[in-house]
Design a protein around this motif. Sequence first.
Motif, PDB file in Angstrom:
ATOM      1  N   ARG A 138       0.844  -1.220   0.000  1.00 40.11           N
ATOM      2  CA  ARG A 138       0.000   0.000   0.000  1.00 40.11           C
ATOM      3  C   ARG A 138       0.864   1.249   0.000  1.00 40.11           C
ATOM      4  O   ARG A 138       0.629   2.183  -0.765  1.00 40.11           O
ATOM      5  CB  ARG A 138      -0.922  -0.001   1.234  1.00 40.11           C
ATOM      6  CG  ARG A 138      -2.068  -0.990   1.139  1.00 40.11           C
ATOM      7  CD  ARG A 138      -3.136  -0.675   2.169  1.00 40.11           C
ATOM      8  NE  ARG A 138      -2.695  -0.875   3.529  1.00 40.11           N
ATOM      9  CZ  ARG A 138      -3.057  -1.893   4.305  1.00 40.11           C
ATOM     10  NH1 ARG A 138      -3.873  -2.818   3.831  1.00 40.11           N
ATOM     11  NH2 ARG A 138      -2.621  -1.986   5.537  1.00 40.11           N
ATOM     12  N   LEU A 139       1.864   1.251   0.866  1.00 36.89           N
ATOM     13  CA  LEU A 139       2.752   2.416   0.945  1.00 36.89           C
ATOM     14  C   LEU A 139       3.490   2.622  -0.380  1.00 36.89           C
ATOM     15  O   LEU A 139       3.525   3.738  -0.923  1.00 36.89           O
ATOM     16  CB  LEU A 139       3.761   2.222   2.087  1.00 36.89           C
ATOM     17  CG  LEU A 139       4.824   3.317   2.226  1.00 36.89           C
ATOM     18  CD1 LEU A 139       4.191   4.642   2.617  1.00 36.89           C
ATOM     19  CD2 LEU A 139       5.892   2.927   3.245  1.00 36.89           C
ATOM     20  N   GLY A 140       4.066   1.528  -0.890  1.00 38.22           N
ATOM     21  CA  GLY A 140       4.844   1.638  -2.127  1.00 38.22           C
ATOM     22  C   GLY A 140       3.996   2.127  -3.287  1.00 38.22           C
ATOM     23  O   GLY A 140       4.418   2.996  -4.078  1.00 38.22           O
ATOM     24  N   THR A 141       2.768   1.615  -3.381  1.00 43.25           N
ATOM     25  CA  THR A 141       1.892   2.014  -4.486  1.00 43.25           C
ATOM     26  C   THR A 141       1.532   3.496  -4.382  1.00 43.25           C
ATOM     27  O   THR A 141       1.579   4.227  -5.378  1.00 43.25           O
ATOM     28  CB  THR A 141       0.607   1.164  -4.478  1.00 43.25           C
ATOM     29  OG1 THR A 141       0.983  -0.199  -4.466  1.00 43.25           O
ATOM     30  CG2 THR A 141      -0.255   1.449  -5.688  1.00 43.25           C
TER      31      THR A 141
ATOM     32  N   ASN B 117       0.972  21.406  -3.664  1.00 48.20           N
ATOM     33  CA  ASN B 117      -0.477  21.242  -3.797  1.00 48.20           C
ATOM     34  C   ASN B 117      -0.855  19.795  -4.072  1.00 48.20           C
ATOM     35  O   ASN B 117      -1.801  19.272  -3.482  1.00 48.20           O
ATOM     36  CB  ASN B 117      -1.010  22.135  -4.923  1.00 48.20           C
ATOM     37  CG  ASN B 117      -0.812  23.602  -4.623  1.00 48.20           C
ATOM     38  OD1 ASN B 117      -0.550  23.977  -3.487  1.00 48.20           O
ATOM     39  ND2 ASN B 117      -0.922  24.441  -5.639  1.00 48.20           N
ATOM     40  N   LEU B 118      -0.095  19.156  -4.961  1.00 47.22           N
ATOM     41  CA  LEU B 118      -0.402  17.763  -5.288  1.00 47.22           C
ATOM     42  C   LEU B 118      -0.186  16.874  -4.070  1.00 47.22           C
ATOM     43  O   LEU B 118      -1.053  16.052  -3.728  1.00 47.22           O
ATOM     44  CB  LEU B 118       0.462  17.298  -6.461  1.00 47.22           C
ATOM     45  CG  LEU B 118       0.305  15.820  -6.823  1.00 47.22           C
ATOM     46  CD1 LEU B 118      -1.062  15.566  -7.437  1.00 47.22           C
ATOM     47  CD2 LEU B 118       1.386  15.362  -7.789  1.00 47.22           C
ATOM     48  N   GLY B 119       0.957  17.064  -3.412  1.00 52.86           N
ATOM     49  CA  GLY B 119       1.256  16.237  -2.242  1.00 52.86           C
ATOM     50  C   GLY B 119       0.179  16.380  -1.173  1.00 52.86           C
ATOM     51  O   GLY B 119      -0.308  15.389  -0.626  1.00 52.86           O
ATOM     52  N   GLY B 120      -0.186  17.608  -0.873  1.00 51.59           N
ATOM     53  CA  GLY B 120      -1.210  17.839   0.137  1.00 51.59           C
ATOM     54  C   GLY B 120      -2.537  17.203  -0.239  1.00 51.59           C
ATOM     55  O   GLY B 120      -3.199  16.571   0.590  1.00 51.59           O
ATOM     56  N   MET B 121      -2.890  17.347  -1.499  1.00 55.70           N
ATOM     57  CA  MET B 121      -4.195  16.789  -1.901  1.00 55.70           C
ATOM     58  C   MET B 121      -4.160  15.267  -1.953  1.00 55.70           C
ATOM     59  O   MET B 121      -5.178  14.623  -1.686  1.00 55.70           O
ATOM     60  CB  MET B 121      -4.633  17.402  -3.221  1.00 55.70           C
ATOM     61  CG  MET B 121      -5.180  18.800  -2.976  1.00 55.70           C
ATOM     62  SD  MET B 121      -6.319  19.355  -4.198  1.00 55.70           S
ATOM     63  CE  MET B 121      -5.259  20.286  -5.229  1.00 55.70           C
ATOM     64  N   VAL B 122      -3.016  14.672  -2.279  1.00 56.27           N
ATOM     65  CA  VAL B 122      -2.902  13.215  -2.191  1.00 56.27           C
ATOM     66  C   VAL B 122      -3.115  12.792  -0.738  1.00 56.27           C
ATOM     67  O   VAL B 122      -3.821  11.813  -0.453  1.00 56.27           O
ATOM     68  CB  VAL B 122      -1.523  12.737  -2.715  1.00 56.27           C
ATOM     69  CG1 VAL B 122      -1.291  11.284  -2.368  1.00 56.27           C
ATOM     70  CG2 VAL B 122      -1.433  12.932  -4.224  1.00 56.27           C
ATOM     71  N   GLY B 123      -2.533  13.563   0.185  1.00 52.77           N
ATOM     72  CA  GLY B 123      -2.736  13.277   1.602  1.00 52.77           C
ATOM     73  C   GLY B 123      -4.205  13.331   1.978  1.00 52.77           C
ATOM     74  O   GLY B 123      -4.717  12.449   2.681  1.00 52.77           O
ATOM     75  N   VAL B 124      -4.904  14.345   1.480  1.00 54.47           N
ATOM     76  CA  VAL B 124      -6.347  14.465   1.759  1.00 54.47           C
ATOM     77  C   VAL B 124      -7.080  13.235   1.205  1.00 54.47           C
ATOM     78  O   VAL B 124      -7.946  12.649   1.877  1.00 54.47           O
ATOM     79  CB  VAL B 124      -6.917  15.758   1.134  1.00 54.47           C
ATOM     80  CG1 VAL B 124      -8.437  15.788   1.229  1.00 54.47           C
ATOM     81  CG2 VAL B 124      -6.332  16.981   1.816  1.00 54.47           C
ATOM     82  N   GLY B 125      -6.706  12.809   0.004  1.00 52.09           N
ATOM     83  CA  GLY B 125      -7.348  11.644  -0.613  1.00 52.09           C
ATOM     84  C   GLY B 125      -7.090  10.379   0.181  1.00 52.09           C
ATOM     85  O   GLY B 125      -8.012   9.581   0.410  1.00 52.09           O
ATOM     86  N   LEU B 126      -5.848  10.189   0.642  1.00 58.04           N
ATOM     87  CA  LEU B 126      -5.523   8.977   1.410  1.00 58.04           C
ATOM     88  C   LEU B 126      -6.250   8.980   2.752  1.00 58.04           C
ATOM     89  O   LEU B 126      -6.741   7.943   3.207  1.00 58.04           O
ATOM     90  CB  LEU B 126      -4.007   8.877   1.613  1.00 58.04           C
ATOM     91  CG  LEU B 126      -3.172   8.699   0.334  1.00 58.04           C
ATOM     92  CD1 LEU B 126      -1.685   8.675   0.659  1.00 58.04           C
ATOM     93  CD2 LEU B 126      -3.573   7.428  -0.418  1.00 58.04           C
TER      94      LEU B 126
ATOM     95  N   LEU C 151      -0.254   8.879   4.416  1.00 59.40           N
ATOM     96  CA  LEU C 151       0.578   7.702   4.107  1.00 59.40           C
ATOM     97  C   LEU C 151       0.646   6.752   5.302  1.00 59.40           C
ATOM     98  O   LEU C 151       0.559   5.524   5.134  1.00 59.40           O
ATOM     99  CB  LEU C 151       1.989   8.155   3.697  1.00 59.40           C
ATOM    100  CG  LEU C 151       2.112   8.748   2.288  1.00 59.40           C
ATOM    101  CD1 LEU C 151       3.496   9.332   2.066  1.00 59.40           C
ATOM    102  CD2 LEU C 151       1.807   7.694   1.223  1.00 59.40           C
ATOM    103  N   VAL C 152       0.777   7.326   6.488  1.00 58.09           N
ATOM    104  CA  VAL C 152       0.847   6.467   7.683  1.00 58.09           C
ATOM    105  C   VAL C 152      -0.457   5.695   7.847  1.00 58.09           C
ATOM    106  O   VAL C 152      -0.469   4.478   8.052  1.00 58.09           O
ATOM    107  CB  VAL C 152       1.149   7.331   8.935  1.00 58.09           C
ATOM    108  CG1 VAL C 152       0.914   6.540  10.204  1.00 58.09           C
ATOM    109  CG2 VAL C 152       2.578   7.838   8.887  1.00 58.09           C
TER     110      VAL C 152
END
Lengths: 231, 510
Positions: A111-114, A145-154, A212-213
Amino acid sequence: MTAAGLHRPAPGSAPPPGAVTRRDRAAAGWRLARFYLVSRRVPMALALLAGLGALLWSALHWRWNIAGGPAAQLFIPLTIQAGAAAVIALATFGPFGEPERAAGRWLPWLRLGTAVALTAVAFGTLAAGAAAGGMPGGTLALLRNLGGMVGVGLLTAAVLGGAFSWTGPMAYLLISEGGLAHRSTTPWIWATRPPHDRGGAICACLVIAAGLVLITVRGPREPGREPGQAS
Amino acid sequence: MTAAAAAPVRYRAPRANGAALLTLARLVRVEMRRNAMPWILPLIAALFWFDSYRPSIGAAPLYGLRTYWNMGEGHTINDFGPFVAGVAAWMGSRDGRRGLGDLVAAVSRPRWAAQLATWAATAIWAVAAYLVFVGVMFAWYAHQGVGGTPPWWWVAVGATAVIALSAVGFAIGAYWPSRFAAAAAAFTAFLALVLSYQIGFKHTSGWALILPTNFHGNFEGNAQVDSGIFYPWLPDLPIARIMFLAGIAVVALGLTGLPARAGSRRLRRAVAAVTLAGVALAGTAVGLANSAQLAAEGVVIPALHDAANDAPIAYSPVCARAAGLPVCLNPAYGRWLPDVTAELAPVLAEVAGLPGAPVRAVQVPASYPSNADGPPLILSLGGQPPVLSLSLGQLNMPGPCGFCGQVPTQEFTGQLQYLFARAFAGAGIGPGSLVQQAVQAALLLKVGMPFAAQVAATQNIPGSPQGQAPEPVYAAAQRLAALPAAARHDWLAAHLPALRAGGLTLGQVP
């Protein structure tokens, strides 16, 4: 009838532990990763990320932002970044549920790697799309912006489930739009801050780290009454 | 002849039709219970509060201004549309995701009818939620005493947009049964709405008026005019938009009925005809928007316009006195009556008794800036005896004013007194003649507004702000202001007609 033949392993049975070579383990690991990626529809996710990169390139090249102030100029790139984050979050959703969790020792690492690999690919494709020029905030703002929004999605995947994880980036996009229109300055709406702003970067990093965590340790939420199997 | 042949023939069709409707209603009810839409509604409610309601309460308590952000700019559609499209795509892709396509294609009812029931359940949830959320917001506005009437036609546009986006999302899901379909539908919907908003910056007339979030130059609040206060909200453009969005919904739903698995060939032919009708409806709406014209009370589409909508809204004015003169406003502006009377009183007192001075002041509707010379005068004098007309809708009233923050009472005072002095001197739309500027500046000096404050007062008045007047103008103004009140009064009484006609020179100012 003698017992001599019992020492010979049956055809197709697993080799004894001492006989498993490093090559066998690598092949098994590769097969596991491949099955995992296919079950998460990662190939389709990669195709969609490439499409979003092309969309960003088109939007910047043909200047779809035809008017408005600096805030309005951000709307289309932000929408595309949120779309990429939604694709990454949707790729966390697995169709197997409990059996996979019970048998999959490597599941958290997969999951983390993907998630990390897809985020890197998303950044690469969007950065390539931004090569058309005129990207507001440049590459640094794109990364934040992308990183933060990926975090929101996860985080949304961990809370609501993978199938509806797209709602998090979409909701955050609407909040960012309101923040941009009303000149909000909170670092939690990082898109409203300048690219080199430390507060916005810290908030975005905190959110992706938390995402991610959570997605590594817990995985996406699997509700008891599934509204519908994802394909 | 047998008894069987003699028995009357029973006509069973109505019963069969009734049973079919009952079955369909039952199917919709089952789909509503199994729908994913209610699970998303709390999130939409939170966003609706954050993005549609919260920014609006920063605007002045008039419906045109309060709803400018959420109805005019279409933020209620933005808050609902993407989520509705996403959930509809999720519901539309259900059978495909579960691999039930072959199974459900073999049941007794056409597949398309069952799909329509799934879509209808999603749309019913979404539209009901939209109407409830908007209704609660308007009820809260009413509780806060917001003046005027709500823009109900624009609510209907929003509800139709929700239906159209649910249909488009459903079609995406039906054709692409994937986990990514919901997100694709949601982000496509959002991108379409953002582009619709963006296009409006450059295209304030013509076909682009049909776009659901294009508010530039068409939502009456944009021009700070008095729709819903002095005259009704014109339904012309909303009707065209409803037609367009309904056409899109019909086309999207029709597309789901075209594949072979949707039903019999006859049904699919009928669906194809309905789809074409949807295309025609949307195309007609674009044509109607293209014929739209800007009128004093909003956007008029000749083919849709009903003259009954031009009738003004009857009201009983609220009145008070300023320097002995009655000042009457529309009750929607009643909360600002004390401000208006207090600020007009010094300038009215300054000109009291002059032959051209007003005998009363009345509020008039702010009209759309449709005349070729620019927007109409905010304050003007006319009639015999002279009446001061106040088009207050064109000004930012004291208090909260949305994007412009907070209008201080002092700023409003300066604007009102400056505009009165201009109207009294007969300056018209431009800066006026040098003598008119001098008289205007002298009047304002007498009520305690120095030259710098006079220039500052023009900065936030609609139209181009005025810079400093030439030095001889200020010198003449100072001379006139320095005269004894009786002498100034006599000079103005003798020269007012010539002053207003622009026939005096600075040398004639005492």
